[in-house]
Design an enzyme around this catalytic site. Sequence first.
Site, mmCIF file in Angstrom:
data_model
loop_
_atom_site.group_PDB
_atom_site.id
_atom_site.type_symbol
_atom_site.label_atom_id
_atom_site.label_comp_id
_atom_site.label_asym_id
_atom_site.label_seq_id
_atom_site.Cartn_x
_atom_site.Cartn_y
_atom_site.Cartn_z
ATOM 1 N N THR A 21 13.039 -2.729 -15.082
ATOM 2 C CA THR A 21 11.653 -2.607 -15.533
ATOM 3 C C THR A 21 10.731 -2.111 -14.424
ATOM 4 O O THR A 21 10.056 -1.087 -14.563
ATOM 5 C CB THR A 21 11.144 -3.954 -16.079
ATOM 6 N N LYS B 91 4.787 -17.735 -4.635
ATOM 7 C CA LYS B 91 3.636 -16.890 -4.304
ATOM 8 C C LYS B 91 2.634 -17.640 -3.424
ATOM 9 O O LYS B 91 2.059 -17.063 -2.490
ATOM 10 C CB LYS B 91 2.973 -16.419 -5.591
ATOM 11 N N ASP C 136 7.741 -20.250 -9.678
ATOM 12 C CA ASP C 136 7.237 -18.896 -9.436
ATOM 13 C C ASP C 136 5.881 -18.947 -8.736
ATOM 14 O O ASP C 136 5.650 -18.236 -7.747
ATOM 15 C CB ASP C 136 7.122 -18.146 -10.766
ATOM 16 N N ILE D 109 -2.458 -6.550 -8.306
ATOM 17 C CA ILE D 109 -3.671 -7.017 -7.611
ATOM 18 C C ILE D 109 -3.450 -6.882 -6.101
ATOM 19 O O ILE D 109 -2.497 -7.448 -5.562
ATOM 20 C CB ILE D 109 -3.981 -8.484 -7.964
ATOM 21 N N GLY E 152 7.831 -11.663 -25.248
ATOM 22 C CA GLY E 152 8.327 -11.143 -23.983
ATOM 23 C C GLY E 152 7.549 -11.614 -22.770
ATOM 24 O O GLY E 152 7.767 -11.122 -21.660
ATOM 25 N N GLU F 127 3.593 -6.189 -1.033
ATOM 26 C CA GLU F 127 2.394 -6.344 -1.855
ATOM 27 C C GLU F 127 2.718 -6.831 -3.260
ATOM 28 O O GLU F 127 2.030 -7.690 -3.819
ATOM 29 C CB GLU F 127 1.638 -5.024 -1.931
ATOM 30 N N GLY G 139 1.346 -8.950 -8.714
ATOM 31 C CA GLY G 139 1.611 -7.647 -9.331
ATOM 32 C C GLY G 139 0.731 -6.558 -8.750
ATOM 33 O O GLY G 139 0.772 -6.258 -7.558
#
Length: 430
Positions: A12, A204, A200, A135, A186, A128, A133
């Site tokens: 993806t 971060k 997750d 940002i 999804g 990054e 994502g």
Amino acid sequence: MSVNIGLVGAGTVGGGVVKVLHNRFSYFRDELGLDIKLSRVVDKAQERFAQLPVGDAVCSSDINDILSDDSIQIVIELVGGTGFARTLVLDALKKGKHVVTANKALIAKHGPEIFEAAAASGVSVYFEASVGGGIPVIKGIRESLAGNDIYSVRTIINGTCNYILTRMTAEGLPFADVLKQAQEKGYAEADPALDIEGGDTGHKVAILASLVSGGYVEYESFPVEGITKISKDDIEFARELGYTIKLLGVIKKNNTGLDVRVHPAMLHKGHILASVSDVFNAVLLEGDAVGQILLYGRGAGELPTASAVVSDVIDVVQNIKANAPVRVPMDYYRTGRRKGIIPADQINSRYYLRFTVSDTPGVLASIANHLGEQGISIASVMQKEGTGTSGVPVIFITHCASESGVTRALSLVEKENYVRAQTQLIRIED
């Protein structure tokens, strides 16, 4: 002379990177003076290549095609995980190749090893896309806000959890129903544990905490709590009290040390983060010079994440062109500069406490007494009607109190015969 890129992983995000590069190659060359070439693409699922504008890039399934090609100066790692990806990144660095990655788990768990390997080879690692994502939060902290001591970060950084909490709030549905809805759309994986249990977000937050503290914040060093225990009742009670519930990553620097945590939090409906909904992410930064800054946007997805990856590629190419291969060093991100975290029981916060108790005289007084014995001041109390023998919900909102005091008080309350279920605790972030 062109700068050659090798891309590993054409799924993806990798497919998005191929598309973005294809659309922008002429701009990079004509407007920025950067001659960039996608030289090789590697993926085990070779059927993906025919669906992408790979141009004259050599496509194969063998990672050694990239590692052994001395003409490739930048390796983009987009396979995910911390096994094969770690080996790939370290091998690329040892061969003197720059690395661009979107792999937050890899940076959070193996950052010191990776950055030390990069420094030893005189190359750089850019990441990054690992946080937020599309940002631009990493570059914002490393470069744009370099003149600031960033003392506070509060962030909604997982789109799956934010979507679930948004839909629970809007539709009054239970967690399990909305999770299923998210999977059908999804927005959630078939196995959603990493998202809904907070991992997750934790990866971060570990990266952000390391960046703002100038050291290494180990992922395992701070508490991480997900959203699986948030009920539709909590959502409704929060609404009645003027709050909304979000999964929040919190980083605060104060006189006592570094406070880092991930947990559901109640935000007043007027809070700037309270309106961040669905799959959107936001990072609220506070610096001593700049004040408060909000970065907001799509934190995942094919093209937003690809955008961040390509921005890193441009930075690396410009560094190579300027003969400054390690323009923004990461030497501080190493094991020897591990940062200590304030223990969870030493933090101070306001709290939402939902007790489920029998509808009998003296219960409210007993709970208030246990809280008072631990020095916890009560701001408000709300009692709702219950049904059957399951007990009635009683909600206490506290003034600022120590986590250790609240924990002790709850352990005493839950020994009482009138308690019918485990107490729900949600911190309130002002």
